[in-house]
Design a protein around this motif. Structure first.
Motif, short mmCIF file in Angstrom:
data_model
loop_
_atom_site.label_atom_id
_atom_site.label_comp_id
_atom_site.label_asym_id
_atom_site.label_seq_id
_atom_site.Cartn_x
_atom_site.Cartn_y
_atom_site.Cartn_z
N ARG A 43 35.11 33.29 28.32
CA ARG A 43 35.90 31.93 28.47
C ARG A 43 36.82 31.98 29.28
N ALA A 44 37.67 32.87 29.50
CA ALA A 44 38.78 32.96 30.70
C ALA A 44 38.17 33.12 31.83
N ALA A 45 37.09 33.60 32.07
CA ALA A 45 36.32 33.94 33.31
C ALA A 45 35.82 32.59 33.74
N TRP A 46 35.09 31.83 32.77
CA TRP A 46 34.36 30.70 33.24
C TRP A 46 35.51 29.69 33.57
N HIS A 47 36.61 29.74 32.96
CA HIS A 47 37.90 28.71 33.20
C HIS A 47 38.21 29.09 34.73
N GLU A 48 38.33 30.33 34.93
CA GLU A 48 38.77 30.70 36.47
C GLU A 48 37.77 30.08 37.40
N MET A 49 36.63 30.42 36.77
CA MET A 49 35.47 30.01 38.25
C MET A 49 35.61 28.41 38.38
N ARG A 50 35.75 27.81 37.27
CA ARG A 50 35.75 26.30 37.24
C ARG A 50 36.80 25.90 38.18
N THR A 51 38.09 26.55 37.85
CA THR A 51 39.47 26.18 38.64
C THR A 51 39.74 26.84 39.82
N ASN A 52 39.41 27.95 40.20
CA ASN A 52 39.72 28.89 41.17
C ASN A 52 38.69 29.66 41.63
N PRO A 53 37.62 29.18 42.07
CA PRO A 53 36.35 30.12 42.38
C PRO A 53 36.51 31.21 43.41
#
Length: 64
Positions: A43-53
């Motif tokens: 979930r943390a990785a998904w959020h990071e990819m969405r906001t700071n790819p």
């Protein structure tokens, strides 16, 4: 892999977020497996990819 009944649905990207798409069938299966093994980190990785790819890697402060 085409979605089917019972599959999870990702929310659409919000303002200032990026859409994430799978590149391969193997990526679909790998992401699902990762989510089973480490849901919080996934979930943390998904959020990071969405906001700071494409984060800028840290440097030692030396500029060219």
């Amino acid at each position: 892999m085409a979605p089917k009944r019972g599959d999870s649905v990702a929310p659409p990207p919000g303002r200032d977020e990026f859409e994430i798409k799978y590149a391969t069938k193997e990526a679909v299966e790998g992401w699902r497996e990762l989510g089973k093994q480490a849901p919080g980190n996934t979930r943390a990785a998904w959020h990071e990819m969405r906001t700071n790819p494409a984060p800028v890697p840290p440097t030692d402060g030396i500029t060219s």
